[in-house]
Design a protein around this motif. Sequence first.
Motif, PDB file in Angstrom:
ATOM      1  N   ASP A 584       0.859  -1.179   0.000  1.00 57.59           N
ATOM      2  CA  ASP A 584       0.000   0.000   0.000  1.00 57.59           C
ATOM      3  C   ASP A 584       0.895   1.228   0.000  1.00 57.59           C
ATOM      4  OD1 ASP A 584      -1.802   2.011   0.350  1.00 57.59           O
ATOM      5  OD2 ASP A 584      -2.838   1.090   2.065  1.00 57.59           O
ATOM      6  N   ASP A 586       0.354   4.150   0.747  1.00 56.05           N
ATOM      7  CA  ASP A 586       0.119   5.032   1.891  1.00 56.05           C
ATOM      8  C   ASP A 586       0.749   4.510   3.188  1.00 56.05           C
ATOM      9  OD1 ASP A 586      -1.317   6.623   0.201  1.00 56.05           O
ATOM     10  OD2 ASP A 586      -3.255   5.715   0.722  1.00 56.05           O
ATOM     11  N   LYS A 587       1.271   3.282   3.162  1.00 55.86           N
ATOM     12  CA  LYS A 587       1.901   2.696   4.354  1.00 55.86           C
ATOM     13  C   LYS A 587       3.368   2.436   4.046  1.00 55.86           C
ATOM     14  CE  LYS A 587      -2.321   0.627   6.194  1.00 55.86           C
ATOM     15  NZ  LYS A 587      -2.989  -0.604   6.684  1.00 55.86           N
ATOM     16  N   ASN A 588       4.095   3.550   3.971  1.00 58.58           N
ATOM     17  CA  ASN A 588       5.488   3.476   3.532  1.00 58.58           C
ATOM     18  C   ASN A 588       6.482   4.022   4.553  1.00 58.58           C
ATOM     19  OD1 ASN A 588       4.670   6.094   3.382  1.00 58.58           O
ATOM     20  ND2 ASN A 588       5.421   6.449   1.292  1.00 58.58           N
ATOM     21  N   LYS A 695       4.443  11.435   3.560  1.00 61.28           N
ATOM     22  CA  LYS A 695       4.319  10.063   3.087  1.00 61.28           C
ATOM     23  C   LYS A 695       3.696  10.005   1.691  1.00 61.28           C
ATOM     24  CE  LYS A 695       1.438   7.371   5.118  1.00 61.28           C
ATOM     25  NZ  LYS A 695       0.688   6.631   6.162  1.00 61.28           N
ATOM     26  N   ASP A 722       4.755   2.143   9.821  1.00 63.61           N
ATOM     27  CA  ASP A 722       4.039   1.063   9.145  1.00 63.61           C
ATOM     28  C   ASP A 722       4.827  -0.248   9.178  1.00 63.61           C
ATOM     29  OD1 ASP A 722       1.891   2.784   8.344  1.00 63.61           O
ATOM     30  OD2 ASP A 722       3.269   3.626   6.852  1.00 63.61           O
TER      31      ASP A 722
END
Length: 796
Positions: A584, A586-588, A695, A722
């Motif tokens: 994902d 957005d989850k970095n 992000k 994350d």
Amino acid sequence: MQEVNLKVFFRKIMERKFLFVGSVAVCLALAFAYIKVATPIYEVQASLLIDPLGKSRMLGESKYVDGAVGQIATEKNLFNEIGILKSYSLIDKALNELDFQVSYHAGNWLKQKEYYGYFPFSVTLQDSSAQLFEVPFEVAILSDVEYRLTIKGNKFYVSNPENGTKHEVDQKLEFDSNYRFGQEVSHDYFHFTINKPTYNVVSEDFMDKKLAFKIHSRDKLINEYKDKLKVEQFDIQADILHVKTTGPEMGKELAFLDKLTKHFIKSKFNERDDIATSKEDFIRKQLEGINDSLSLAEKRLENFQKTNNVVDLSLSASTTIDQLNTLESERAQIELSVKYYSSLSGYLNSSNGIEKIIAPSVVGIDDPLLNENLIELRRLHNEKTRLSYFKGELSYDRNVNDKQIVETTNSLRENIKNLLSSSEVALKDKNSRIKELEGKLNQLPTSQKNQLSFERKTTLYDNLSRYLNQELAKASIAKAEDIADTKVLDAPRMVGSGPISPQKSLIFLLAFIVGIIIPLTWVVFSSSEGDTMDKLDNIEAISSIPVVAKISHMDNATEGSPSWAMLVESFRGLAASLQFLVTDPDKNIIGVTSMVSGEGKSFCASNLGISLAAEGKSTLLIDLNFRHPIRLQGQNFQAGKTLSDYLNDRAPVDEIIQPFSNQPNLHFIPTLPGEKNPHFLLASPKLKTLLQALKYEYDFIIVDTPAVGLVTDYLLISKFVDIHLFILRRKLSKQSFLNEIQILKEKGKMENLFLVLNDLKKIPSINGYASAGKGGIPEGYKLSANLKTGEKSGKN
């Protein structure tokens, strides 16, 4: 309490298996050597059957010890017999008939063996002269007629034959001289003769052995045997005693037990003779007066009959005479009883009088209460012996027993006092009735009265003499019996089929156990002291936390060398794994931390950023370690604002982001040390806003934080992260870190938590790459300069 990972523990054991094998082998070898040089110890045993009541004899005692050598003391107490067997005097008598004062030895410097009854020479001591104790006399046989005597000593004891004592001599003694066999050896400290044995000795049996002998003091010998002699009851309900002793020469111990048991049985005969003699003396003493009185009465009767005609008494006179004879016999018995009571009272006042008390039945007294009191007193004295043996003189039970003895003795004294009083009353009654009958006889003519008087006294003394002579005859017959109350059930013999010490099986077992314990202790303490993991390549087998990458170790090699290429490939593998994990966009946000300082988290964070940027990913490296910020050498960052300035509202976001040299895809947000309250900055809402905004602008955001095991800074920001990467470094990280990381994962709800193993020596295949050259190294790929080797730079 720290948990123990059994998988790791057993892995460490297997890694050191040759150490365990070597340790066991050495211990077994030492055990074997000890068994070879240790002196074997043998145990010998004899069994004795004790007849407490003398029932095995033809004239054994009844319940009240009637007949034979009737005496309360004849009943034997097994604990008394144990004490007698272990007594100094009995052991002295046994050793007095054995030649144990000289011990003979042969062997070498490593092992000496004692011999008994078979040796190339024998020593005869001169008892009237001084002797040297416990110093070895070395004898070298030069020929069949000559030998050399050598003595060396520094501190020794010498006997004084005049008073039987010994004194210490604290000086050096050296003596070396040749003698002929049979020649006296005389010195101020010793005097003896060495002779050839009368039996044949095979010289080969003592070839290449040093011959020696020692002289022992008698007191020391007796005390040694007293200490090692064991006397045990076979069973609590049995009258069998086991007599045991131990020693290096079985023949000596067998001879000692043989003499000890013989002297013990002999002492029982002597004791019985003493008892019988005591009874005989008592009876003879009574007979002396009675026989004298009988002789006088018979002579008077004879003279009367010669000078006077024998009178024919009337029926009335004869009846009176019979009554008078009966009363006088009863009076005599009462008088004998009074003497016995007086004697008994005297015995009670003596410390060992209980051993000399004669049974009441000997003098014709049949008083159940008196007999029961005497038996109870004897029982309490036996119990006193038992309690002293098992619990000691000062024990509580012994104190209670002493009080019971005092109470029983007082009760017995009171009983004797009452018996004496009643005897005196009975005696007065007998005297009164005798006087009455004598009054009737006085009415007879003078010749009849005189005849009746002489006949009466003669009959009285004759009856008493007959009774006492019968008792004396029974005592003499019993005294002549040669049936012992104690017999040897089993003659002295060796216990088992060999020596009891050293116990080979037990020693080898203990050696094996010690051989295991020594290296095992080292493994345990080495784990507990540091628990440092020397190898990380098998960590997947001992932890459920997945390993995302393995970073190789690199020595100080030049850029482009194989070790440098291997390190580059390690980080390329880590970067590839993260791209696979981040599904994902957005989850970095990737958090990089460790348990303690020095595990290489900043090294891994910065080089991970370089690797991702080299792959074309836009990457941002944020330094959130306000306590010890990253110091990157070779980077020309412009002097400007830092993350602290942004969080304190002293600078906007675009002023704190700095480009990375030679890596256009990599940016860096630095920070400065010295912040007074890092917790306040990390808890600031602006940090969350910053991370949420950035992000979406970068493919990856790498956050470098302080070590979790030192401070709690990472826990404050873990909710924004994350993917959590925990760095473990070879030879620095500990086994316990895995448990702590697992606990952090569970408590902090860190779902995406992975391990990165740093500084590995050998990596056969790194993260799926067969070699550093696979796919080539991108042009311009450079590691963070100060962290190429994985060494700590500052406090990370």
